[in-house]
Design an enzyme around this catalytic site. Sequence first.
Site, mmCIF file in Angstrom:
data_model
loop_
_atom_site.group_PDB
_atom_site.id
_atom_site.type_symbol
_atom_site.label_atom_id
_atom_site.label_comp_id
_atom_site.label_asym_id
_atom_site.label_seq_id
_atom_site.Cartn_x
_atom_site.Cartn_y
_atom_site.Cartn_z
ATOM 1 N N ASN A 182 -9.868 40.247 84.632
ATOM 2 C CA ASN A 182 -8.854 39.488 85.375
ATOM 3 C C ASN A 182 -9.157 37.990 85.341
ATOM 4 O O ASN A 182 -9.268 37.323 86.371
ATOM 5 C CB ASN A 182 -8.793 39.975 86.825
ATOM 6 C CG ASN A 182 -7.396 39.843 87.412
ATOM 7 O OD1 ASN A 182 -6.490 39.296 86.777
ATOM 8 N ND2 ASN A 182 -7.215 40.335 88.630
ATOM 9 N N HIS A 232 -7.361 40.578 97.867
ATOM 10 C CA HIS A 232 -7.015 41.931 97.433
ATOM 11 C C HIS A 232 -6.476 42.781 98.576
ATOM 12 O O HIS A 232 -5.633 43.649 98.360
ATOM 13 C CB HIS A 232 -8.235 42.619 96.811
ATOM 14 C CG HIS A 232 -8.464 42.256 95.378
ATOM 15 N ND1 HIS A 232 -9.201 41.154 94.999
ATOM 16 C CD2 HIS A 232 -8.047 42.843 94.228
ATOM 17 C CE1 HIS A 232 -9.233 41.085 93.673
ATOM 18 N NE2 HIS A 232 -8.537 42.086 93.187
#
Length: 489
Positions: A333, A366
């Site tokens: 990522n 997240h």
Amino acid sequence: MSLDDVIYVICLLACIGAGSYVKKIRDESQRKCICSTLGIIVVVVVSGFHSLHCAISAALGTASVLLVHPSKCHLVTFVVMFGYLVFFRLAYLFGLPAVPGHTNMIQMLLTLKVSGIAFEKNAAWKRLKARDEQDNNEQRDVNSEPSIEITDYDIDLQNLSATEIVHYSFNYVGILTGPYYRYRTYRDYFEMPFKDHAPCAEATIELLKSAVFYCSLYLLTNYIWPLDYALSDEFYNDRSVLYRLLYVWPTFFIFRARIYTGLTLSECVCTMAGFGAYPDEADVTNGEGPRKRYQHMKRDAEKRSYNFTTIVNTRVLEVERCWTFREGMKHWNVCVQYWLAVNVYKLFPIRKYRTGATFLCSAYWHGFRPGHYFCIMGAPFYVPLEDMWHKLVRKDAVGLRRTVIDVIFWISKWFAFSYLGTAFLLSSFDSIWRFYSSVYHIGYITWALLVVLGLYLTKLKKTAERKAKRAADSIAPSEEPSTSKQKAQ
């Protein structure tokens, strides 16, 4: 696959198909409006009523960027956008419906985009201010002190409009799963001719092949080793400790295959539209874009070769093949990691807490579930352990010994990823604790023992090095008289 996943994949495929049409639109304003309209349609299809969250947070963030002085706009916008995540994720406590998972991903990317453009505006303002101070300094030595370089982009950032921020925020490219890209990358898509000469179709076909491969692995392995089984009573009552411990490997493999599929399809959205295409000579990096001047390259754009490095989400082969946990994180990522590095790590005021603050921000971004923190906050504790053993046994190893040690590090890397990643997937504290207790917390205990052993061996190694140095120093003076005597003879 759930119904939400099916809708998600259909939206991604529709966005990929729209790319070839969008790329052909010559009028810049029209193309911007169409891209934003497509993005809003995707948000509404995926989120429905919850699209209001995206609209409200974008409006609050835009107001912060435009109304707060550039010296503070990045901090205010960061607090507003990341603060809204609290209400967004805890909306059910206020009697509102729970937010779907895919809407959460949209909101996550929106948070990075809006706050990211505020950080860019602040950085540009600082450069402009420093340039003005330098120009007003009459005592400056022009020959020894180079002038601060200011670009048109720095000036344009100070004159942003709400319409432009909204276009950037809701551009259909990257609206679902990313990648994160800077406002400069977005602007270049409409102002530069690179998309017309980049190998868009070829790059998309190659990525689609990879996506099909990853999706096939996901469907097959998820059928054989479903995550739900790790939540069942049978898993804990009828399976051995070894079976439960080894189950983390296929579980995290399934997670990787699923993520690889989504991220690769999101890259296809970019490549098909020519979004993020830059000449090879521009020295492009993930997330950031060109690091060299590239504006002059539009004059002979048709003669250059291109890449889509800017919008690469995850370097899959490097993640799989690299030997260490630290390397694996660097390839995972990467566009989001670029945002975290530039806007959190480098700007955090206390140097020794930068790594912890960055990981904490990532975990918060997240979500609020305990699994996010068990997983992500485990990394800054495991990496120093890995680094310590790298210095002890791997750094100076060569030949077959190095190969064997590399393989051991590779296996350890995937065990660490899988062991910590299982917490991310199990999500709730009760489920995480039940699983870790069923395997006697073997991962954490093993790592703790390795830390103690590593510190002991490091101490022995340093003691041996000091003794060797003292011995060398004591020998050196005794050799000097004999050496000088030989010279005299």
